[in-house]
Design an enzyme around this catalytic site. Sequence first.
Site, PDB file in Angstrom:
ATOM      1  N   LYS A 118       0.831  -1.203   0.000  1.00  0.00           N
ATOM      2  CA  LYS A 118       0.000   0.000   0.000  1.00  0.00           C
ATOM      3  C   LYS A 118       0.870   1.260   0.000  1.00  0.00           C
ATOM      4  O   LYS A 118       0.664   2.168  -0.807  1.00  0.00           O
ATOM      5  CB  LYS A 118      -0.940  -0.010   1.215  1.00  0.00           C
ATOM      6  CG  LYS A 118      -1.811   1.209   1.325  1.00  0.00           C
ATOM      7  CD  LYS A 118      -1.260   2.183   2.330  1.00  0.00           C
ATOM      8  CE  LYS A 118      -2.062   3.466   2.343  1.00  0.00           C
ATOM      9  NZ  LYS A 118      -1.550   4.396   3.372  1.00  0.00           N
ATOM     10  N   ASP A 136      -5.909   0.391   0.457  1.00  0.00           N
ATOM     11  CA  ASP A 136      -5.885   0.354   1.917  1.00  0.00           C
ATOM     12  C   ASP A 136      -7.206  -0.252   2.405  1.00  0.00           C
ATOM     13  O   ASP A 136      -7.985  -0.778   1.620  1.00  0.00           O
ATOM     14  CB  ASP A 136      -5.673   1.749   2.487  1.00  0.00           C
ATOM     15  CG  ASP A 136      -6.803   2.685   2.097  1.00  0.00           C
ATOM     16  OD1 ASP A 136      -7.794   2.205   1.515  1.00  0.00           O
ATOM     17  OD2 ASP A 136      -6.703   3.879   2.372  1.00  0.00           O
TER      18      ASP A 136
END
Length: 214
Positions: A118, A136
């Site tokens: 991420k 996320d």
Amino acid sequence: MKEINKILDVLEDTYPDAKCELNYTTPFELLIATILSAQCTDVRVNKVTKSLFEKYNTPKAFANLSIEEISEEIKSCGLYKSKSQKIKETSQILLNDYNEEVPNTLEELIKLPGVGRKTANVVLSNVFNVDAMAVDTHVFRVSNRIGIVNTKTPEKTEFELMDAIPKIRWSHAHHLLIFHGRRICKARKPECEICPIKNDCNYYKEGNDNGETT
DNA sequence: AACTCGGGGCA
DNA sequence: TGCCCAGAGTT
């Protein structure tokens, strides 16, 4: 196949100011800010980095700090023991192996301590204009609830979203889904009744607007 | 897949 | 007081 682009159009109208809310002026600053943003609101990260980056904003500067010194600076972001050690180690690697520059490939970024998929994708898409989709918890949850993807892992969600969304929209779609996840499509007690895309949402159609999480 | 790290804001 | 927050790493 849901009409993802129409959904994104609605979200763009709903969140005209959707963008990265972490404050930074260099790729390295964004890297540090994003590491700090794990399990911590962007507001608090910005509060810390505002004064922190005035004093230190290079790999060399952070590499020369002790873990205790970094901890004291970032304590209010939480998880500070692991984060401070990772920040120091990553700074040392950038200093020793990368001439103090942040690498611009996923493979290199993801090897840095504290940098997962991420965070790497956030850096790539925001400062290197690399076509990447950072997934996320918000992007994962919202995408799965709507039904534009149906996956078990963030990585699979990443690939499905990139497959379904035109490349030109990837970066902005990421921020739109985050804004929506924070404002309305919250993990707990989502506000489905005021949701602008509820009629296109599997989660709402299935009557799951009762506070349960997917 | 489950667990740990964690201070601070907010209900 | 208890819950939660732009995740990553280990087991």
